[in-house]
Design a protein around this motif. Structure first.
Motif, PDB file in Angstrom:
ATOM      1  N   ASP A  52     -21.489  70.073  -0.317  1.00  0.00           N
ATOM      2  CA  ASP A  52     -20.673  69.141   0.452  1.00  0.00           C
ATOM      3  C   ASP A  52     -19.745  68.380  -0.486  1.00  0.00           C
ATOM      4  O   ASP A  52     -20.131  68.011  -1.595  1.00  0.00           O
ATOM      5  N   SER A  53     -18.536  68.133  -0.046  1.00  0.00           N
ATOM      6  CA  SER A  53     -17.545  67.471  -0.907  1.00  0.00           C
ATOM      7  C   SER A  53     -17.933  66.044  -1.267  1.00  0.00           C
ATOM      8  O   SER A  53     -17.601  65.572  -2.359  1.00  0.00           O
ATOM      9  N   MET A  54     -18.643  65.336  -0.391  1.00  0.00           N
ATOM     10  CA  MET A  54     -19.004  63.944  -0.691  1.00  0.00           C
ATOM     11  C   MET A  54     -19.905  63.875  -1.926  1.00  0.00           C
ATOM     12  O   MET A  54     -19.564  63.177  -2.876  1.00  0.00           O
ATOM     13  N   PRO A  55     -21.033  64.563  -1.976  1.00  0.00           N
ATOM     14  CA  PRO A  55     -21.820  64.514  -3.212  1.00  0.00           C
ATOM     15  C   PRO A  55     -21.142  65.249  -4.369  1.00  0.00           C
ATOM     16  O   PRO A  55     -21.326  64.874  -5.536  1.00  0.00           O
ATOM     17  N   ALA A  56     -20.356  66.284  -4.059  1.00  0.00           N
ATOM     18  CA  ALA A  56     -19.680  67.024  -5.137  1.00  0.00           C
ATOM     19  C   ALA A  56     -18.786  66.093  -5.955  1.00  0.00           C
ATOM     20  O   ALA A  56     -18.697  66.224  -7.173  1.00  0.00           O
ATOM     21  N   PHE A  57     -18.123  65.149  -5.282  1.00  0.00           N
ATOM     22  CA  PHE A  57     -17.217  64.228  -5.965  1.00  0.00           C
ATOM     23  C   PHE A  57     -17.778  62.813  -6.091  1.00  0.00           C
ATOM     24  O   PHE A  57     -17.062  61.893  -6.466  1.00  0.00           O
ATOM     25  N   SER A  58     -19.055  62.640  -5.812  1.00  0.00           N
ATOM     26  CA  SER A  58     -19.668  61.316  -5.891  1.00  0.00           C
ATOM     27  C   SER A  58     -19.751  60.835  -7.343  1.00  0.00           C
ATOM     28  O   SER A  58     -20.196  61.577  -8.221  1.00  0.00           O
ATOM     29  N   PRO A  59     -19.354  59.587  -7.592  1.00  0.00           N
ATOM     30  CA  PRO A  59     -19.483  59.051  -8.950  1.00  0.00           C
ATOM     31  C   PRO A  59     -20.932  58.794  -9.342  1.00  0.00           C
ATOM     32  O   PRO A  59     -21.237  58.608 -10.508  1.00  0.00           O
ATOM     33  N   THR A  60     -21.850  58.817  -8.370  1.00  0.00           N
ATOM     34  CA  THR A  60     -23.257  58.537  -8.672  1.00  0.00           C
ATOM     35  C   THR A  60     -24.062  59.794  -9.005  1.00  0.00           C
ATOM     36  O   THR A  60     -25.206  59.683  -9.428  1.00  0.00           O
ATOM     37  N   ILE A  61     -23.496  60.974  -8.782  1.00  0.00           N
ATOM     38  CA  ILE A  61     -24.204  62.216  -9.110  1.00  0.00           C
ATOM     39  C   ILE A  61     -23.618  62.777 -10.402  1.00  0.00           C
ATOM     40  O   ILE A  61     -22.495  63.275 -10.422  1.00  0.00           O
ATOM     41  N   ASN A  62     -24.388  62.650 -11.458  1.00  0.00           N
ATOM     42  CA  ASN A  62     -23.943  63.094 -12.782  1.00  0.00           C
ATOM     43  C   ASN A  62     -25.020  63.952 -13.429  1.00  0.00           C
ATOM     44  O   ASN A  62     -25.574  63.602 -14.460  1.00  0.00           O
ATOM     45  N   ASP A  63     -25.313  65.082 -12.789  1.00  0.00           N
ATOM     46  CA  ASP A  63     -26.378  65.954 -13.290  1.00  0.00           C
ATOM     47  C   ASP A  63     -25.870  67.050 -14.222  1.00  0.00           C
ATOM     48  O   ASP A  63     -26.626  67.904 -14.659  1.00  0.00           O
ATOM     49  N   GLY A  64     -24.577  67.042 -14.511  1.00  0.00           N
ATOM     50  CA  GLY A  64     -24.029  68.000 -15.466  1.00  0.00           C
ATOM     51  C   GLY A  64     -23.791  69.395 -14.921  1.00  0.00           C
ATOM     52  O   GLY A  64     -23.363  70.281 -15.669  1.00  0.00           O
ATOM     53  N   LYS A  65     -24.043  69.637 -13.631  1.00  0.00           N
ATOM     54  CA  LYS A  65     -23.801  70.967 -13.075  1.00  0.00           C
ATOM     55  C   LYS A  65     -22.303  71.253 -13.107  1.00  0.00           C
ATOM     56  O   LYS A  65     -21.494  70.389 -12.766  1.00  0.00           O
ATOM     57  N   GLU A  66     -21.937  72.438 -13.515  1.00  0.00           N
ATOM     58  CA  GLU A  66     -20.527  72.760 -13.753  1.00  0.00           C
ATOM     59  C   GLU A  66     -19.651  72.696 -12.519  1.00  0.00           C
ATOM     60  O   GLU A  66     -18.439  72.558 -12.620  1.00  0.00           O
ATOM     61  N   TYR A  67     -20.245  72.792 -11.333  1.00  0.00           N
ATOM     62  CA  TYR A  67     -19.446  72.779 -10.117  1.00  0.00           C
ATOM     63  C   TYR A  67     -19.270  71.375  -9.523  1.00  0.00           C
ATOM     64  O   TYR A  67     -18.646  71.221  -8.488  1.00  0.00           O
ATOM     65  N   ARG A  68     -19.774  70.348 -10.183  1.00  0.00           N
ATOM     66  CA  ARG A  68     -19.558  68.976  -9.716  1.00  0.00           C
ATOM     67  C   ARG A  68     -18.116  68.558 -10.003  1.00  0.00           C
ATOM     68  O   ARG A  68     -17.530  68.943 -11.008  1.00  0.00           O
ATOM     69  N   LYS A  69     -17.588  67.754  -9.097  1.00  0.00           N
ATOM     70  CA  LYS A  69     -16.245  67.181  -9.244  1.00  0.00           C
ATOM     71  C   LYS A  69     -15.168  68.255  -9.392  1.00  0.00           C
ATOM     72  O   LYS A  69     -14.168  68.071 -10.067  1.00  0.00           O
ATOM     73  N   LYS A  70     -15.426  69.398  -8.717  1.00  0.00           N
ATOM     74  CA  LYS A  70     -14.461  70.497  -8.761  1.00  0.00           C
ATOM     75  C   LYS A  70     -14.164  71.003  -7.359  1.00  0.00           C
ATOM     76  O   LYS A  70     -15.057  71.111  -6.525  1.00  0.00           O
ATOM     77  N   LEU A  71     -12.918  71.334  -7.166  1.00  0.00           N
ATOM     78  CA  LEU A  71     -12.459  71.964  -5.942  1.00  0.00           C
ATOM     79  C   LEU A  71     -11.995  73.365  -6.325  1.00  0.00           C
ATOM     80  O   LEU A  71     -11.423  73.556  -7.396  1.00  0.00           O
ATOM     81  N   TYR A  72     -12.256  74.331  -5.449  1.00  0.00           N
ATOM     82  CA  TYR A  72     -11.976  75.727  -5.764  1.00  0.00           C
ATOM     83  C   TYR A  72     -11.034  76.373  -4.755  1.00  0.00           C
ATOM     84  O   TYR A  72     -11.044  76.035  -3.580  1.00  0.00           O
ATOM     85  N   THR A  73     -10.274  77.345  -5.240  1.00  0.00           N
ATOM     86  CA  THR A  73      -9.512  78.238  -4.372  1.00  0.00           C
ATOM     87  C   THR A  73     -10.466  79.374  -3.963  1.00  0.00           C
ATOM     88  O   THR A  73     -11.593  79.474  -4.461  1.00  0.00           O
ATOM     89  N   TYR A  74     -10.002  80.254  -3.102  1.00  0.00           N
ATOM     90  CA  TYR A  74     -10.833  81.371  -2.652  1.00  0.00           C
ATOM     91  C   TYR A  74     -11.281  82.246  -3.823  1.00  0.00           C
ATOM     92  O   TYR A  74     -12.479  82.534  -3.963  1.00  0.00           O
ATOM     93  N   ASP A  75     -10.350  82.660  -4.667  1.00  0.00           N
ATOM     94  CA  ASP A  75     -10.724  83.521  -5.797  1.00  0.00           C
ATOM     95  C   ASP A  75     -11.708  82.822  -6.732  1.00  0.00           C
ATOM     96  O   ASP A  75     -12.626  83.451  -7.253  1.00  0.00           O
ATOM     97  N   GLU A  76     -11.525  81.525  -6.919  1.00  0.00           N
ATOM     98  CA  GLU A  76     -12.427  80.770  -7.797  1.00  0.00           C
ATOM     99  C   GLU A  76     -13.829  80.638  -7.205  1.00  0.00           C
ATOM    100  O   GLU A  76     -14.824  80.786  -7.916  1.00  0.00           O
ATOM    101  N   ILE A  77     -13.916  80.378  -5.897  1.00  0.00           N
ATOM    102  CA  ILE A  77     -15.248  80.202  -5.300  1.00  0.00           C
ATOM    103  C   ILE A  77     -16.025  81.516  -5.301  1.00  0.00           C
ATOM    104  O   ILE A  77     -17.252  81.514  -5.416  1.00  0.00           O
ATOM    105  N   LEU A  78     -15.325  82.651  -5.218  1.00  0.00           N
ATOM    106  CA  LEU A  78     -16.025  83.941  -5.289  1.00  0.00           C
ATOM    107  C   LEU A  78     -16.758  84.084  -6.618  1.00  0.00           C
ATOM    108  O   LEU A  78     -17.886  84.590  -6.661  1.00  0.00           O
ATOM    109  N   LYS A  79     -16.155  83.622  -7.700  1.00  0.00           N
ATOM    110  CA  LYS A  79     -16.801  83.680  -9.019  1.00  0.00           C
ATOM    111  C   LYS A  79     -18.013  82.752  -9.083  1.00  0.00           C
ATOM    112  O   LYS A  79     -19.032  83.095  -9.683  1.00  0.00           O
ATOM    113  N   VAL A  80     -17.910  81.592  -8.465  1.00  0.00           N
ATOM    114  CA  VAL A  80     -19.032  80.642  -8.441  1.00  0.00           C
ATOM    115  C   VAL A  80     -20.180  81.224  -7.616  1.00  0.00           C
ATOM    116  O   VAL A  80     -21.347  81.138  -8.007  1.00  0.00           O
TER     117      VAL A  80
END
Length: 184
Positions: A114-142
């Motif tokens: 979900d975009s809310m926790p993805a971009f939340s300033p309180t979630i800082n677990d170091g997962k590479e997909y945090r605070k990132k938005l993807y295009t279609y080609d990019e999300i396929l790789k994820v």
């Protein structure tokens, strides 16, 4: 690949609080809390509308950086493939399922979770997909790397990502499906 949109049958699909002025959106949310207390929407906190608007500002900014086409101020929300958890959100739940090929991919962005926790300033677990938005080609790789969250985290035991959120920045395809539904 299919995109799913879950909704309450008594309200209808693709009804978005963000399309309303803030005061009106807050009033609608209060009505939901009173009339549908068992729905997930009724559990939202008092600042939800402001947080959602802030998150959508981030989504717009990030999508613009990637050259995305936005024909709406706020997106329609869908998810990649079926989410068992989202199918429990509404008292009278239904869904619409649309093949991704029917969309102009330049009008779609994604967050892993979900975009809310993805971009939340309180979630800082170091997962590479945090605070990132993807295009279609990019999300396929994820997806290739991590799979679909609903396959490994539908219960939320491993973090807030339970599905891949899809942001539809156009009404074109949505309008074709606005009055169609399948029952769960």
């Amino acid at each position: 690949m299919y995109l799913y949109h879950y909704f309450d049958k008594t309200i209808g699909p693709f009804v978005n609080l963000s399309d309303l002025p803030i005061d009106e959106a807050k009033s609608v949310l209060e009505t939901i809390k009173l009339t549908k207390p068992n729905s997930q929407s009724a559990q939202r906190h008092d600042k939800y509308v402001e947080y959602r608007h802030n998150c959508e500002n981030i989504l717009r900014t990030e999508f613009a950086k990637k050259g995305g086409t936005m024909n709406r101020t706020s997106p329609h929300y869908m998810v990649i493939e079926h989410s068992p958890w989202l199918s429990t959100w509404f008292e009278n739940c239904s869904y619409i399922k649309i093949p991704i090929e029917e969309f102009d991919l330049k009008t779609i962005s994604f967050t892993y979770g979900d975009s809310m926790p993805a971009f939340s300033p309180t979630i800082n677990d170091g997962k590479e997909y945090r605070k990132k938005l993807y295009t279609y080609d990019e999300i396929l790789k994820v997806i290739e790397k991590y799979g679909l969250p609903q396959d490994w985290n539908d219960d939320g035991k491993y973090g807030p990502e339970r599905y891949i959120e899809t942001h539809i920045w156009s009404d074109e395809t949505i309008n074709k499906y606005r009055y169609q539904e399948e029952n769960i």
